[in-house]
Design an enzyme around this catalytic site. Structure first.
Site, PDB file in Angstrom:
ATOM      1  CG  ASP A  94      -4.183   9.722 -20.121  1.00 44.81           C
ATOM      2  OD1 ASP A  94      -4.642   8.848 -20.468  1.00 44.81           O
ATOM      3  OD2 ASP A  94      -3.734  10.533 -21.121  1.00 44.81           O
ATOM      4  CG  HIS A 125      -3.835   9.743 -28.127  1.00 43.94           C
ATOM      5  ND1 HIS A 125      -2.630   9.507 -27.924  1.00 43.94           N
ATOM      6  CD2 HIS A 125      -3.850  10.402 -26.604  1.00 43.94           C
ATOM      7  CE1 HIS A 125      -2.013  10.200 -27.052  1.00 43.94           C
ATOM      8  NE2 HIS A 125      -2.337   9.990 -26.252  1.00 43.94           N
ATOM      9  CB  THR A 163     -10.463   8.032 -21.569  1.00 42.95           C
ATOM     10  OG1 THR A 163     -10.536   7.664 -22.974  1.00 42.95           O
ATOM     11  CG2 THR A 163      -9.114   8.275 -20.939  1.00 42.95           C
ATOM     12  CE  LYS A 169     -11.360  10.922 -28.127  1.00 41.43           C
ATOM     13  NZ  LYS A 169     -10.743   9.981 -27.319  1.00 41.43           N
ATOM     14  CB  THR A 192     -14.509  10.169 -26.281  1.00 35.39           C
ATOM     15  OG1 THR A 192     -14.029  11.448 -25.765  1.00 35.39           O
ATOM     16  CG2 THR A 192     -14.535   9.545 -27.427  1.00 35.39           C
ATOM     17  CB  THR A 193     -12.422   4.880 -25.062  1.00 40.92           C
ATOM     18  OG1 THR A 193     -11.367   6.192 -25.698  1.00 40.92           O
ATOM     19  CG2 THR A 193     -12.463   3.752 -25.618  1.00 40.92           C
ATOM     20  CB  SER A 199     -11.316  14.170 -21.316  1.00 42.58           C
ATOM     21  OG  SER A 199     -10.668  14.380 -22.144  1.00 42.58           O
ATOM     22  N   GLY A 200      -8.971  12.313 -21.202  1.00 40.65           N
ATOM     23  CA  GLY A 200      -7.263  12.066 -20.767  1.00 40.65           C
ATOM     24  C   GLY A 200      -6.396  13.651 -20.025  1.00 40.65           C
ATOM     25  CG  HIS A 203      -2.814  14.318 -21.832  1.00 42.52           C
ATOM     26  ND1 HIS A 203      -3.093  14.723 -22.694  1.00 42.52           N
ATOM     27  CD2 HIS A 203      -3.067  13.263 -21.736  1.00 42.52           C
ATOM     28  CE1 HIS A 203      -3.809  13.789 -23.690  1.00 42.52           C
ATOM     29  NE2 HIS A 203      -3.135  12.730 -22.737  1.00 42.52           N
TER      30      HIS A 203
END
Length: 359
Positions: free
Chosen positions: A121, A63, A89, A67, A91-92, A115-116, A148
């Site tokens: 997810d 989240h 996701t 991060k 960004t990761t 993105s989540g 979410h």
């Protein structure tokens, strides 16, 4: 003394007497040194005995407020993480590619999810359902609301259903790195250390769920309510119990053995199985009723429409038609049984075939 004051006193006493909590700066510094030493050992370069494409993907999710911790985690344990196909996701995955590069042939990236809040997810959960996810490192922010949240709950619930490794915080993830490194070094002997990266597992609770679903399906097909209980074997009359016991034999359904007695009044010309015991074995041993299995049940009496069952021999032949979950990890193996004995499905088969013909 009030309850609040009493709790405060107990907590203060626990802090003074606990040996797990560093109460001084020197103890905390010593603990940090131990952690640093263990981290240096686990992050040293090594060669994995498994190729990334021989294992299922490892998901990295964090989240927003977590991060920075995820970035530090990836930098620290890159030597281990690069041995897996990493998914996560958006960004990761960008963090991983910025640190490891995108052109290194030794690094195999998995699926880059969105993105989540936009479905990332859910995409990771889909990978799990497609049996291509072995573990999840998910740094959850416990102090923020998430739009979410339903997707987060779904991902974690499915991970529990599939008995997949889940690390929801940096402490558990750091500990898991030691296990992953050990398994990668030992090779085939250590598959059992991280079984979810090689096999499809199940929660022990899934067995009961499948049993309940099989019972409900059988009740609906027979025209009963789905909530009706599973059929129970009737007790034999006391005066004939001795005779019944002498004719018992062991029948294997998958890896489970069921003692079955011949039907009352039937001539014993060979091993036989009662209808009720077959129903219970088929519905109760964590079997999934696939379309092929149901069709086999419905077509079981297509060769003979007579009501005389005296010519049945009760022969049992093993065929791979259903999935059976066994053990603490719920490892699936494709084993099942098919019986030529007359099942208590004759009327069902006739009625269903008539309905099909009419349609």
């Amino acid at each position: 003394m009030s309850r609040r004051e009493s709790f405060a006193v107990q907590l203060d006493n626990h802090r003074r007497t606990s040996q797990r909590r560093g109460s001084t700066y020197a103890q905390r510094l010593s603990l940090a040194e131990h952690v640093g030493t263990a981290t240096d050992e686990v992050t040293a370069p090594f060669t994995s005995t498994f190729a990334p494409n021989e294992m299922r993907q490892l998901a990295l999710v964090a989240h927003n407020h977590m991060k920075p911790a995820m970035k530090q985690f990836i930098e620290t344990y890159s030597e281990i993480l690069k041995k897996f196909r990493i998914t996560g996701t958006q960004t990761t995955m960008k963090m991983c590619k910025s640190m490891w590069g995108e052109d290194d042939p030794a690094i195999h990236y998995g699926l880059t999810c969105t993105s989540g809040p936009l479905g990332g997810d859910a995409q990771i959960a889909a990978l799990m359902c497609m049996e291509d996810l072995g573990g999840i490192i998910f740094f959850v922010d416990p102090l923020s609301a998430h739009p979410h949240q339903a997707d987060i709950d779904s991902l974690l619930r499915l991970a529990n259903c599939g008995n997949v490794i889940v690390c929801p915080n940096p402490a558990s993830a750091s500990s898991m790195m030691h296990t992953l490194r050990c398994a990668l070094l030992k090779g085939e002997r250590a598959r059992g250390m991280i079984p979810s990266f090689f096999e499809t597992l199940e929660s022990p609770a899934v067995e009961e769920y499948k049993h309940a679903q099989a019972v409900a399906l059988a009740n609906v097909i027979r025209g009963k309510s789905p909530a009706d209980p599973a059929p129970q074997a009737a007790e034999p009359p006391k005066e004939e119990k001795k005779v019944m016991d002498t004719g018992k034999r062991a029948v294997s359904f998958g890896d489970d053995v069921v003692e079955v007695a011949p039907e009352q009044g039937a001539k014993h010309t060979g091993p036989s199985i009662s209808d009720t015991e077959i129903d219970r074995a088929l519905m109760g041993q964590s079997m999934m009723f696939s379309d092929a299995r149901l069709q086999a049940l419905l077509n079981n009496d297509s060769d003979d429409d007579s009501d005389d069952d005296s010519d049945e021999t009760g022969e049992v032949v093993a065929v791979p038609t259903a999935k059976v979950s066994k053990g603490l990890f719920g490892i699936k193996t494709k084993t099942a049984t098919k019986s030529k004995t007359r099942m208590n499905m004759k009327k069902l088969g006739k009625s269903v075939r008539k309905m099909i013909i009419k349609d």
